[in-house]
Structure formats: structure tokens, C-alpha cells
Scaffold this motif. Structure first.
Motif, PDB file in Angstrom:
ATOM      1  N   ALA A  47     -10.306  33.393  -4.738  1.00  0.00           N
ATOM      2  CA  ALA A  47     -10.478  34.527  -5.636  1.00  0.00           C
ATOM      3  C   ALA A  47      -9.498  34.508  -6.807  1.00  0.00           C
ATOM      4  N   ALA A  48      -8.399  33.762  -6.647  1.00  0.00           N
ATOM      5  CA  ALA A  48      -7.392  33.755  -7.712  1.00  0.00           C
ATOM      6  C   ALA A  48      -7.608  32.628  -8.719  1.00  0.00           C
ATOM      7  N   SER A  49      -8.592  31.766  -8.484  1.00  0.00           N
ATOM      8  CA  SER A  49      -8.715  30.542  -9.271  1.00  0.00           C
ATOM      9  C   SER A  49      -8.983  30.801 -10.746  1.00  0.00           C
ATOM     10  N   GLY A  50      -9.900  31.702 -11.060  1.00  0.00           N
ATOM     11  CA  GLY A  50     -10.216  31.986 -12.451  1.00  0.00           C
ATOM     12  C   GLY A  50      -9.017  32.515 -13.210  1.00  0.00           C
ATOM     13  N   GLN A  51      -8.249  33.406 -12.585  1.00  0.00           N
ATOM     14  CA  GLN A  51      -7.040  33.936 -13.207  1.00  0.00           C
ATOM     15  C   GLN A  51      -6.001  32.847 -13.398  1.00  0.00           C
ATOM     16  N   GLU A  52      -5.945  31.928 -12.457  1.00  0.00           N
ATOM     17  CA  GLU A  52      -4.986  30.825 -12.551  1.00  0.00           C
ATOM     18  C   GLU A  52      -5.281  29.947 -13.766  1.00  0.00           C
ATOM     19  N   VAL A  53      -6.566  29.663 -14.008  1.00  0.00           N
ATOM     20  CA  VAL A  53      -6.948  28.886 -15.183  1.00  0.00           C
ATOM     21  C   VAL A  53      -6.617  29.663 -16.455  1.00  0.00           C
ATOM     22  N   ALA A  54      -6.895  30.966 -16.444  1.00  0.00           N
ATOM     23  CA  ALA A  54      -6.647  31.804 -17.622  1.00  0.00           C
ATOM     24  C   ALA A  54      -5.166  31.877 -17.974  1.00  0.00           C
ATOM     25  N   SER A  55      -4.309  31.784 -16.977  1.00  0.00           N
ATOM     26  CA  SER A  55      -2.870  31.902 -17.225  1.00  0.00           C
ATOM     27  C   SER A  55      -2.306  30.701 -17.975  1.00  0.00           C
ATOM     28  N   GLY A  56      -3.035  29.594 -17.973  1.00  0.00           N
ATOM     29  CA  GLY A  56      -2.557  28.387 -18.637  1.00  0.00           C
ATOM     30  C   GLY A  56      -1.701  27.508 -17.761  1.00  0.00           C
ATOM     31  N   SER A  57      -1.425  27.940 -16.519  1.00  0.00           N
ATOM     32  CA  SER A  57      -0.550  27.143 -15.647  1.00  0.00           C
ATOM     33  C   SER A  57      -1.189  25.818 -15.248  1.00  0.00           C
ATOM     34  N   ARG A  58      -2.523  25.797 -15.169  1.00  0.00           N
ATOM     35  CA  ARG A  58      -3.197  24.539 -14.814  1.00  0.00           C
ATOM     36  C   ARG A  58      -2.956  23.465 -15.874  1.00  0.00           C
ATOM     37  N   GLU A  59      -2.875  23.883 -17.140  1.00  0.00           N
ATOM     38  CA  GLU A  59      -2.668  22.915 -18.218  1.00  0.00           C
ATOM     39  C   GLU A  59      -1.246  22.362 -18.228  1.00  0.00           C
ATOM     40  N   ARG A  60      -0.353  22.994 -17.483  1.00  0.00           N
ATOM     41  CA  ARG A  60       1.022  22.500 -17.377  1.00  0.00           C
ATOM     42  C   ARG A  60       1.283  21.807 -16.051  1.00  0.00           C
ATOM     43  N   SER A  61       0.255  21.724 -15.215  1.00  0.00           N
ATOM     44  CA  SER A  61       0.433  21.184 -13.865  1.00  0.00           C
ATOM     45  C   SER A  61       0.446  19.660 -13.863  1.00  0.00           C
TER      46      SER A  61
END
Length: 438
Positions: A332-346
């Protein structure tokens, strides 16, 4: 380059618009730019050169089919708050294995193809600077640095500028060749060319209009924009329509060029990206060097948007795949995680960026290994039936809130898409030289 940390327009992630508006458009431009590569333009040119305006209707249907797939992917992300890979994972471990094998082999071969495609127009514009392989490496490194150090907001702005270049160039060429509008309107009637394998060739044109894995990446770009809930559904649907109207303009414009410049003069060009270099020579003979150079700039914009679009979008998908596989967060948190930009820094995002850039450089000098290219072709052909089938499954079950499940039109379009791509997949597998594989 700016290392922006906010992926959204100020306040956009926290406020939902009362109605859809053009000012929110963004992910659609990105998916249109990424999905329309040099190969799509060549395929449309060849269709125009072989059949004139006869298959214009097929190009239009291709856009409508892809609208349904991208809309379904975006609707899944917004209605569930989870990502497409979360949905795939809920269908069983087989989806994980398919995606893992696909994304590794596809990325290796595609990386070399994307770099070469971007290098061709640069070498044609600057023939005495350096060899094609070094232009290709330069394009790959520029794409790597750009995506590594910039987040979605900057990425989207650059893609929009390059789409503007593509749009101006393709529309200018379509006007320059003076299309026969009467024949063009007649081409909207569904008529098959009178030749062998005309049905399969027509299906190939429909299926080749604008995007493969980038259709799945659309939902990730929707989230990266800051759209994470159903309040953005109308905006997403407008954005998606803009994407494929833009794609349709690119494709129809190039079909006009093929029909008027090549078909009328009975001129053939090579398949693949080198066909566009040939077209620049023809344009120079017909309209002068300025028009030819203008076209090569558009050719570069087309190829390089596909490169950086895949570098960003598929790396986002890979980062989501790794996060889901490691089970570090709930779906359930995945969409928010992408929106936060943290995935692009992972690290998975950046690891896949490196995979797309450096290992494929070997292929630039040694040629593509035969067996790997066959596997790449089969996996690529299987991806869109996989996408259409799994989206139908996800959007017709309790995995999706009832309000946002498929209606009859969505089911019909996804069924048509699935059947179309299944036929093309079988043809692709059948056409492979399996006797030489073993």
C-alpha cells in the motif's frame, strides 16, 4: 545539474484538482517521447512507402490500443495506491521470474540499440568528429549522468522540450511533402493491402505504434509526478489521451512522408534506424541540406528521448521490483514511495542505470550475440501479451476497488490488445531461426 528532491509542482502531491487541466500534463508527454523511437518512425515510413495511405487506419488503431493499456496501468496505480509490480507479485511467483529474466536480457540488448540509434544522427551531422561507436558511448554516458543527478521534475521538463523538437520537425516534414488529403482521408477506411501476409503486416504496424515496456512505466511516472490517489484519475486520463494524440501525430506525419516522398517515387529505404539516415539523404536531394539537417536534429530528439526515458522509467520499475522482492515495505505504500523520489536515489535504481549503460558497450564493438538477440526478441514479443493479460486480471478482481474495475469498453480494448500482441508474439517466435540456435 540540479539534484532536485521534490518531484512535484509545489503542493501538487497534497492537493487534488477539482477538474482535469492542461497545466498538469506531464507523464503522458514522457511516455509518448519514450515510446516513439526511431524504429517506430522507420516502420511507419516503410508502411507509407509500400502502401501509400492505405494503412493510415492501422496507425490510428495502434494509438487507441496503446491508450487502453497505459490508462489501465495508470488506473491500477491510482486506485490501489500500489505499483504495477505489486499487482504482478500478487498473481504468483511466475510473474517475478518473467520480469527478472526479461528486464536483465532486454536491458542488455536495448542499451546498445538505444545508444546506436542516438549516435546515428550525430555522426551524420558531424561526420568527421568520431566513429559511430564513440558517439554511441557518449550518448549512453550523457543519459546516465543526466538521469543519475536529476529527479523526475527536471527529467520531465527536458523530455517536454525534446518532444517539442520532435513535433515541429515531423509536422514540418508532413507539410513540406504536400500530402494528398483526399487519399489520406480514404486511408482511414479499414482496407488491407493486396499482397501476401497483408494481415500480419497490418497487425505489426498496429502493434508497433509507440511503446512496449514504457506502457508499464507510465504508472510509475504518474506516481513520480505526485499523483497517488483516485482524485487524480481524470487528470491521468486526460494526460494519457494527450500522450497518444501526440504519438498519433508523429506516426501519421511520418506515414505522410513515406507515402508522398517514397511511395510516389518508388524509393525503398532500409529497415532499422539506418533507414532514417537514408531518408535524410533523400530530403537533401529534394529540399536542400537545411531540411536534411533539421530532420537529423528531430531524429536525434526521437532517439535520445527513448534512451533517457528507458534509463529513467525502467530503472524505476527495477527499483520497485527489488524493494518488493526484499519485502521492506507493504504494497500500500509503494505509490507514495515512488512519489517521494526516494526510489530515484536508491541503489537498485542506479545499479540498473549502470547495467543499461556499461555492459551494452561491449555489443557496440563486437556485434550482438546471435542467441541473445533471439531470446531478446522472444521476451520482447511476449511482454505486451503479458501486460495486457495481467492488467485484465488485476482490474477485474477484488485486487482493485469496485468503482475502478474495468467496464465493458476497457475489457474489450484490453482483450483486443492481448489478442493482437499474442498473434504478433507467436509470429515473432515462429520467425526466429531456431535451427541455427542449437
Amino acid at each position: 545539474m540540479a539534484d532536485t528532491t521534490d518531484n512535484t509542482v509545489t503542493g501538487e502531491a497534497n492537493s487534488v484538482p477539482r477538474k482535469s487541466s492542461w497545466r498538469y500534463i506531464g507523464p503522458g508527454i514522457v511516455v509518448a517521447a519514450t515510446g516513439v523511437g526511431a524504429g517506430d518512425l522507420v516502420a511507419t515510413l516503410i508502411a507509407g512507402s509500400n502502401f501509400g495511405y492505405t494503412l493510415l487506419w492501422a496507425a490510428v488503431i495502434g494509438c487507441l490500443v496503446k491508450i487502453s493499456l497505459a490508462e489501465a496501468a495508470g488506473r491500477w496505480h491510482l486506485s490501489t495506491g500500489s505499483t504495477l509490480f505489486d499487482g504482478w507479485a500478487s498473481l504468483g511467483r511466475w510473474t517475478t521470474w518473467f520480469f527478472a529474466v526479461y528486464v536483465v536480457i532486454w536491458g542488455f540488448v536495448y542499451g546498445a540499440a538505444a545508444m546506436s540509434s542516438s549516435a546515428l544522427p550525430l555522426q551524420a551531422l558531424f561526420p568527421d568528429v568520431m566513429d559511430l561507436e564513440w558517439w554511441a558511448i557518449a550518448c549512453g554516458l550523457v543519459g546516465l549522468v543526466f538521469v543519475w543527478f536529476n529527479k523526475y521534475a527536471v527529467f520531465e521538463k527536458v523530455m517536454t522540450i525534446l518532444v517539442g523538437v520532435m513535433f515541429v520537425v515531423t509536422v514540418y516534414l508532413a507539410i513540406r511533402v504536400t500530402p494528398n488529403l483526399g487519399d489520406a482521408f480514404a486511408g482511414l477506411l479499414p482496407v488491407l493491402p493486396d499482397e501476401k501476409d497483408s494481415i500480419l503486416n497490418t497487425l505489426g504496424l498496429i502493434g508497433g505504434v509507440g511503446g512496449t515496456i514504457t506502457l508499464a512505466a507510465y504508472g510509475y511516472w504518474v506516481n513520480a509526478k505526485g499523483w497517488t490517489n483516485t482524485g487524480w484519475m481524470k487528470v491521468m486520463r486526460l494526460d494519457n489521451r494527450v500522450a497518444y494524440i501526440t504519438t498519433g501525430i508523429f506516426v501519421v506525419a511520418m506515414l505522410f512522408v513515406g507515402a508522398e516522398l517514397l511511395h510516389s517515387a518508388n524509393v525503398a529505404i532500409a529497415s532499422g534506424d539506418k533507414g532514417l539516415v537514408q531518408l535524410s539523404d533523400i530530403l537533401e536531394d529534394e529540399y536542400g541540406s537545411a531540411t536534411a539537417k533539421f530532420f537529423l536534429i528531430g531524429f536525434f530528439a526521437t532517439s535520445f528521448t527513448s534512451l533517457i526515458g528507458v534509463w529513467h522509467g525502467v530503472s524505476l520499475m527495477f527499483a520497485d521490483f527489488v524493494a518488493r522482492y526484499r519485502g521492506r515495505q507493504g504494497a500500500a505504500a509503494s505509490g507514495q514511495e515512488v512519489a517521494s523520489g526516494s526510489r530515484e536515489r536508491s541503489w537498485p535504481f542506479r545499479a540498473y542505470l549502470l547495467w543499461l549503460t556499461f555492459p551494452p558497450m561491449v555489443l557496440l564493438f563486437q556485434g550482438q550475440p546471435f542467441r541473445l538477440v533471439i531470446i531478446y526478441g522472444v521476451l520482447g514479443a511476449a511482454f505486451l501479451p503479458f501486460l495486457a493479460g495481467t492488467l485484465m486480471w488485476l482490474l477485474n478482481t477484488s485486487r482493485t476497488p469496485r468503482e475502478w474495475r474495468n467496464g465493458p469498453l476497457s475489457n474489450a480494448m484490453l482483450a483486443i490488445a492481448g489478442l493482437l500482441f499474442l498473434v504478433l508474439c507467436v509470429k515473432q517466435i515462429w520467425d526466429q531461426p531456431w535451427s541455427e540456435f542449437f
